[in-house]
Design an enzyme around this catalytic site. Structure first.
Site, PDB file in Angstrom:
ATOM      1  N   ARG A  37      -6.940  35.877  -3.728  1.00  0.00           N
ATOM      2  CA  ARG A  37      -8.193  35.296  -3.214  1.00  0.00           C
ATOM      3  C   ARG A  37      -9.241  36.381  -3.306  1.00  0.00           C
ATOM      4  O   ARG A  37      -9.119  37.417  -2.650  1.00  0.00           O
ATOM      5  CB  ARG A  37      -8.010  34.815  -1.782  1.00  0.00           C
ATOM      6  CG  ARG A  37      -9.314  34.499  -1.097  1.00  0.00           C
ATOM      7  CD  ARG A  37      -9.145  33.745   0.192  1.00  0.00           C
ATOM      8  NE  ARG A  37      -8.788  32.366  -0.071  1.00  0.00           N
ATOM      9  CZ  ARG A  37      -8.858  31.389   0.835  1.00  0.00           C
ATOM     10  NH1 ARG A  37      -9.267  31.640   2.052  1.00  0.00           N
ATOM     11  NH2 ARG A  37      -8.510  30.156   0.531  1.00  0.00           N
TER      12      ARG A  37
ATOM     13  N   HIS B  60     -11.669  26.803  -6.623  1.00  0.00           N
ATOM     14  CA  HIS B  60     -10.535  26.726  -5.674  1.00  0.00           C
ATOM     15  C   HIS B  60      -9.566  25.652  -6.182  1.00  0.00           C
ATOM     16  O   HIS B  60      -9.417  24.594  -5.583  1.00  0.00           O
ATOM     17  CB  HIS B  60     -11.081  26.383  -4.289  1.00  0.00           C
ATOM     18  CG  HIS B  60     -10.139  26.676  -3.155  1.00  0.00           C
ATOM     19  ND1 HIS B  60      -8.907  27.277  -3.336  1.00  0.00           N
ATOM     20  CD2 HIS B  60     -10.254  26.443  -1.819  1.00  0.00           C
ATOM     21  CE1 HIS B  60      -8.306  27.393  -2.157  1.00  0.00           C
ATOM     22  NE2 HIS B  60      -9.097  26.897  -1.233  1.00  0.00           N
TER      23      HIS B  60
ATOM     24  N   GLN C  56      -6.734  24.020  -3.967  1.00  0.00           N
ATOM     25  CA  GLN C  56      -7.264  23.075  -2.990  1.00  0.00           C
ATOM     26  C   GLN C  56      -7.499  21.708  -3.645  1.00  0.00           C
ATOM     27  O   GLN C  56      -7.061  20.672  -3.130  1.00  0.00           O
ATOM     28  CB  GLN C  56      -8.587  23.614  -2.427  1.00  0.00           C
ATOM     29  CG  GLN C  56      -9.235  22.688  -1.432  1.00  0.00           C
ATOM     30  CD  GLN C  56      -8.443  22.595  -0.139  1.00  0.00           C
ATOM     31  OE1 GLN C  56      -8.117  23.594   0.453  1.00  0.00           O
ATOM     32  NE2 GLN C  56      -8.135  21.378   0.308  1.00  0.00           N
TER      33      GLN C  56
ATOM     34  N   ASP D 137     -17.432  20.118   2.543  1.00  0.00           N
ATOM     35  CA  ASP D 137     -16.954  21.489   2.782  1.00  0.00           C
ATOM     36  C   ASP D 137     -18.055  22.195   3.580  1.00  0.00           C
ATOM     37  O   ASP D 137     -19.168  21.661   3.715  1.00  0.00           O
ATOM     38  CB  ASP D 137     -16.713  22.179   1.422  1.00  0.00           C
ATOM     39  CG  ASP D 137     -16.202  23.607   1.549  1.00  0.00           C
ATOM     40  OD1 ASP D 137     -15.745  23.998   2.644  1.00  0.00           O
ATOM     41  OD2 ASP D 137     -16.260  24.350   0.539  1.00  0.00           O
TER      42      ASP D 137
ATOM     43  N   CYS E 126     -11.788  20.355   3.019  1.00  0.00           N
ATOM     44  CA  CYS E 126     -10.767  21.362   2.683  1.00  0.00           C
ATOM     45  C   CYS E 126     -10.395  22.222   3.891  1.00  0.00           C
ATOM     46  O   CYS E 126      -9.327  22.822   3.897  1.00  0.00           O
ATOM     47  CB  CYS E 126     -11.245  22.231   1.530  1.00  0.00           C
ATOM     48  SG  CYS E 126     -12.781  23.098   1.895  1.00  0.00           S
TER      49      CYS E 126
ATOM     50  N   ARG F 169      -1.307  21.379   1.134  1.00  0.00           N
ATOM     51  CA  ARG F 169      -1.452  22.691   0.497  1.00  0.00           C
ATOM     52  C   ARG F 169      -0.067  23.311   0.317  1.00  0.00           C
ATOM     53  O   ARG F 169       0.236  23.905  -0.716  1.00  0.00           O
ATOM     54  CB  ARG F 169      -2.339  23.622   1.343  1.00  0.00           C
ATOM     55  CG  ARG F 169      -3.797  23.206   1.474  1.00  0.00           C
ATOM     56  CD  ARG F 169      -4.534  23.257   0.144  1.00  0.00           C
ATOM     57  NE  ARG F 169      -4.407  24.545  -0.516  1.00  0.00           N
ATOM     58  CZ  ARG F 169      -5.108  25.644  -0.223  1.00  0.00           C
ATOM     59  NH1 ARG F 169      -6.032  25.599   0.698  1.00  0.00           N
ATOM     60  NH2 ARG F 169      -4.921  26.784  -0.874  1.00  0.00           N
TER      61      ARG F 169
HETATM   62  N1   CP Z   1      -8.876  25.418   2.578  1.00  0.00           N
HETATM   63  C1   CP Z   1      -8.526  26.712   2.546  1.00  0.00           C
HETATM   64  O1   CP Z   1      -8.389  27.324   1.482  1.00  0.00           O
HETATM   65  O2   CP Z   1      -8.290  27.259   3.763  1.00  0.00           O
HETATM   66  P1   CP Z   1      -8.100  28.817   4.057  1.00  0.00           P
HETATM   67  O3   CP Z   1      -9.414  29.482   3.753  1.00  0.00           O
HETATM   68  O4   CP Z   1      -7.753  28.887   5.519  1.00  0.00           O
HETATM   69  O5   CP Z   1      -7.018  29.350   3.189  1.00  0.00           O
HETATM   70  N1  NVA Z   2     -16.253  26.944   0.140  1.00  0.00           N
HETATM   71  C1  NVA Z   2     -15.438  27.574   1.150  1.00  0.00           C
HETATM   72  C2  NVA Z   2     -14.024  27.098   1.025  1.00  0.00           C
HETATM   73  C3  NVA Z   2     -13.106  27.612   2.102  1.00  0.00           C
HETATM   74  C4  NVA Z   2     -11.687  27.168   1.888  1.00  0.00           C
HETATM   75  C5  NVA Z   2     -15.512  29.083   1.012  1.00  0.00           C
HETATM   76  O1  NVA Z   2     -15.480  29.575  -0.128  1.00  0.00           O
HETATM   77  O2  NVA Z   2     -15.619  29.767   2.025  1.00  0.00           O
END
Ligand code: CP
Ligand code: NVA
Length: 308
Positions: A105, A132, A135, A225, A265, A293
């Protein structure tokens, strides 16, 4: 066989995505009915690099590896200094000799591409500023469980044209779904992304609008989101008033078909982009979506790391 990275949905063939979903569905059924799991990753190790916080992604990957008989190592941002303490290619070269897969990430999407280019083991995108994909695929798994199909469904995304929105658009294109998006002016998906997807999938039924009511009237899925993604905290005060008309609330939900479901999400900022009434209401599937997930991750790891 070439190694299988899962960095971008547009580079993953539709039939491979279908196969991953099928494996995920099979493993989920097995787990639900027997409590057991095929030990497909016995002895394998996944390195999980996090430059940003996470609940779902971290726990789902760690639990997935555990279910499949392998293990996961959490690597915190300060510890590894990806691109600062050590170059990304060097991190990739080192990890590839110690683990069987890397999930990362990151802020800059380029770091995922660099990890994939320099690691001889599969690299999985656990979210970048750009996309993502895990997701979006768990979301489609949830939609398929609810509607019994994906083809022909209409997903209406309301809010920020961000990483999640980009992956959902590509995922919809891959599965012959219709994609609608409503964002404030200035927060749309980029023209070059739309052009690229339309070139790949010329039949994609796509529409965008600034008024969210224009995208929900025939939607099967309403999706939102956060309006302030990780890394955009300094823009919060500016963004909140701009996005206010894009809240998923009872009035907007009423403008959609009664059979529509609501997805997010998560994490959700309650009563900001989605009201309590909607997220806790009968049309919300957000908890099933979050739980998927785990199940999608199991299918993905089984296919890209274990050759399922
Ligand atoms: N939706 C999602 O990716 O959640 P986290 O940021 O908690 O991993
Ligand atoms: N768009 C959000 C998604 C979190 C899972 C972010 O990048 O923070």
């Amino acid at each position: 066989m070439a190694k299988f990275d899962f960095v971008s949905l547009s580079e993953t063939p539709a039939e491979t995505l279908r196969h991953i979903l099928d494996v995920a569905i099979r493993l989920k059924k097995q787990h639900k009915s027997t409590g057991l799991n095929d030990q497909l990753a016995r002895g394998k190790v996944l390195a999980c690099i996090f430059e940003k916080p996470s609940l779902r992604t971290r726990v789902s990957f760690e639990a997935a590896m555990n279910h499949l008989g392998g293990s996961a190592i959490y690597i915190s941002p300060n510890e590894i200094g990806l691109g600062t303490r050590e170059s990304t290619p060097d991190v990739a070269r080192v990890l590839a000799g110690m683990v069987d897969g890397i999930m990362a990430r990151v802020f800059e999407h380029q770091k995922l591409k660099d990890l994939a280019a320099y690691a001889s083991v599969p690299v999985i995108n656990g979210l970048s500023d750009y996309s993502h994909p895990c997701q979006a695929m768990a979301d489609l798994m949830t939609a398929e469980e609810h509607f019994g199909k994906l083809e022909g469904l209409t997903l209406a995304y309301i809010g920020d044209g961000n990483n999640v929105a980009r992956s959902l658009m590509v995922a919809c294109a891959k599965f012959n779904m219709k994609f609608r998006i409503s964002t404030p002016p200035g927060y749309e998906l980029e023209d070059d992304l739309i052009t690229r997807i339309m070139r790949q999938v010329p039949n994609l039924d796509f529409a965008s609008a600034h008024d969210p009511r224009d995208v929900v009237h025939d939607a099967d899925i309403l999706y939102t989101d956060t309006w302030v993604s990780m890394g955009q905290e300094a823009e919060k005060a500016k963004r909140l008033p701009i996005f206010e008309p894009y809240q998923i609330n009872a009035a907007l939900l009423k403008a959609a078909p009664a059979s529509a479901i609501v997805m997010h999400c998560l994490p959700a900022y309650r009563n900001v982009e989605i009201t309590d009434e909607v997220i806790d209401g009968p049309q919300s599937v957000v908890w099933a979506e979050a739980h998927n997930r785990l199940h999608f991750q199991k299918g993905l790891l089984a296919v890209c790391m274990c050759g399922a």
